[in-house]
Design a protein around this motif. Structure first.
Motif, PDB file in Angstrom:
ATOM      1  N   TYR A   1      -7.449   2.491  -4.489  1.00 53.09           N
ATOM      2  CA  TYR A   1      -8.399   2.481  -3.387  1.00 53.09           C
ATOM      3  C   TYR A   1      -8.456   3.851  -2.729  1.00 53.09           C
ATOM      4  O   TYR A   1      -7.486   4.603  -2.778  1.00 53.09           O
ATOM      5  CB  TYR A   1      -7.979   1.450  -2.326  1.00 53.09           C
ATOM      6  CG  TYR A   1      -7.912   0.048  -2.857  1.00 53.09           C
ATOM      7  CD1 TYR A   1      -9.069  -0.701  -3.012  1.00 53.09           C
ATOM      8  CD2 TYR A   1      -6.705  -0.527  -3.220  1.00 53.09           C
ATOM      9  CE1 TYR A   1      -9.023  -1.990  -3.508  1.00 53.09           C
ATOM     10  CE2 TYR A   1      -6.645  -1.822  -3.717  1.00 53.09           C
ATOM     11  CZ  TYR A   1      -7.815  -2.537  -3.857  1.00 53.09           C
ATOM     12  OH  TYR A   1      -7.764  -3.813  -4.357  1.00 53.09           O
TER      13      TYR A   1
ATOM     14  N   SER B   1      -7.640  -1.526   1.469  1.00 49.15           N
ATOM     15  CA  SER B   1      -6.933  -2.078   0.308  1.00 49.15           C
ATOM     16  C   SER B   1      -6.516  -3.519   0.578  1.00 49.15           C
ATOM     17  O   SER B   1      -6.604  -4.378  -0.305  1.00 49.15           O
ATOM     18  CB  SER B   1      -5.713  -1.223  -0.029  1.00 49.15           C
ATOM     19  OG  SER B   1      -4.782  -1.205   1.033  1.00 49.15           O
TER      20      SER B   1
ATOM     21  N   TRP C   1       0.883  -1.168   0.000  1.00 50.97           N
ATOM     22  CA  TRP C   1       0.000   0.000   0.000  1.00 50.97           C
ATOM     23  C   TRP C   1       0.914   1.209   0.000  1.00 50.97           C
ATOM     24  O   TRP C   1       1.576   1.522   0.989  1.00 50.97           O
ATOM     25  CB  TRP C   1      -0.912  -0.002   1.229  1.00 50.97           C
ATOM     26  CG  TRP C   1      -1.660   1.276   1.447  1.00 50.97           C
ATOM     27  CD1 TRP C   1      -1.504   2.141   2.497  1.00 50.97           C
ATOM     28  CD2 TRP C   1      -2.677   1.860   0.627  1.00 50.97           C
ATOM     29  NE1 TRP C   1      -2.361   3.213   2.383  1.00 50.97           N
ATOM     30  CE2 TRP C   1      -3.094   3.060   1.221  1.00 50.97           C
ATOM     31  CE3 TRP C   1      -3.285   1.482  -0.572  1.00 50.97           C
ATOM     32  CZ2 TRP C   1      -4.075   3.886   0.687  1.00 50.97           C
ATOM     33  CZ3 TRP C   1      -4.257   2.304  -1.107  1.00 50.97           C
ATOM     34  CH2 TRP C   1      -4.651   3.484  -0.481  1.00 50.97           C
TER      35      TRP C   1
ATOM     36  N   CYS D   1      -3.434   4.997  -3.758  1.00 51.10           N
ATOM     37  CA  CYS D   1      -4.582   5.814  -3.385  1.00 51.10           C
ATOM     38  C   CYS D   1      -5.166   6.476  -4.633  1.00 51.10           C
ATOM     39  O   CYS D   1      -4.428   7.107  -5.402  1.00 51.10           O
ATOM     40  CB  CYS D   1      -4.160   6.871  -2.372  1.00 51.10           C
ATOM     41  SG  CYS D   1      -5.528   7.919  -1.852  1.00 51.10           S
TER      42      CYS D   1
ATOM     43  N   CYS E   1      -0.881  -1.354  -4.422  1.00 46.72           N
ATOM     44  CA  CYS E   1      -2.123  -0.655  -4.092  1.00 46.72           C
ATOM     45  C   CYS E   1      -1.812   0.828  -3.951  1.00 46.72           C
ATOM     46  O   CYS E   1      -0.932   1.220  -3.180  1.00 46.72           O
ATOM     47  CB  CYS E   1      -2.697  -1.178  -2.783  1.00 46.72           C
ATOM     48  SG  CYS E   1      -3.026  -2.953  -2.777  1.00 46.72           S
TER      49      CYS E   1
ATOM     50  N   ASN F   1      -3.841  -1.701  -8.169  1.00 46.62           N
ATOM     51  CA  ASN F   1      -5.218  -1.439  -7.773  1.00 46.62           C
ATOM     52  C   ASN F   1      -5.290  -0.093  -7.078  1.00 46.62           C
ATOM     53  O   ASN F   1      -4.346   0.311  -6.392  1.00 46.62           O
ATOM     54  CB  ASN F   1      -5.721  -2.534  -6.825  1.00 46.62           C
ATOM     55  CG  ASN F   1      -5.699  -3.882  -7.497  1.00 46.62           C
ATOM     56  OD1 ASN F   1      -6.499  -4.151  -8.367  1.00 46.62           O
ATOM     57  ND2 ASN F   1      -4.747  -4.724  -7.122  1.00 46.62           N
TER      58      ASN F   1
END
Length: 97
Positions: free
Chosen positions: A62, A71, A10, A38, A36, A60
């Motif tokens: 999130y 996430s 993340w 933002c 991941c 991805n």
């Protein structure tokens, strides 16, 4: 079973991207990376940087909610390896005690 280890990263603090990249690049052949990001950040440079890694499995996006849990719970179900490592670009000490 895939013998690689999945790394779930993340990456909220984009100023740490190069540091994480430098740590992951030497083990590129040993990991499967699930990045991941933002969805509120401008991630173009980050995507370009991490796309150089062969291990990049997915990117991805999130919202920044839930102290990085959101996430994580969304991406964990897609992990195809027996083991995983969860990394977080945390800077604050909130929630550490």
């Amino acid at each position: 079973m895939n013998k690689k280890i999945t790394v779930i990263l993340w990456l909220y603090h984009l100023d740490l991207a190069q540091e994480f990249y430098d740590l992951l690049e030497p083990i590129d052949d040993l990991i499967s990376l699930r990045l991941c990001l933002c969805n509120d950040n401008n991630n173009e440079d980050i995507v370009r940087l991490f796309s150089k890694l062969d291990c990049l499995d997915s990117i991805n996006y999130y919202p920044n909610i839930g102290a990085d849990i959101y996430s994580f719970i969304n991406v964990i179900e897609h992990v195809k390896t027996q083991n995983f490592i969860k990394l977080h670009s945390k800077k604050s000490t909130w929630g550490t005690k």
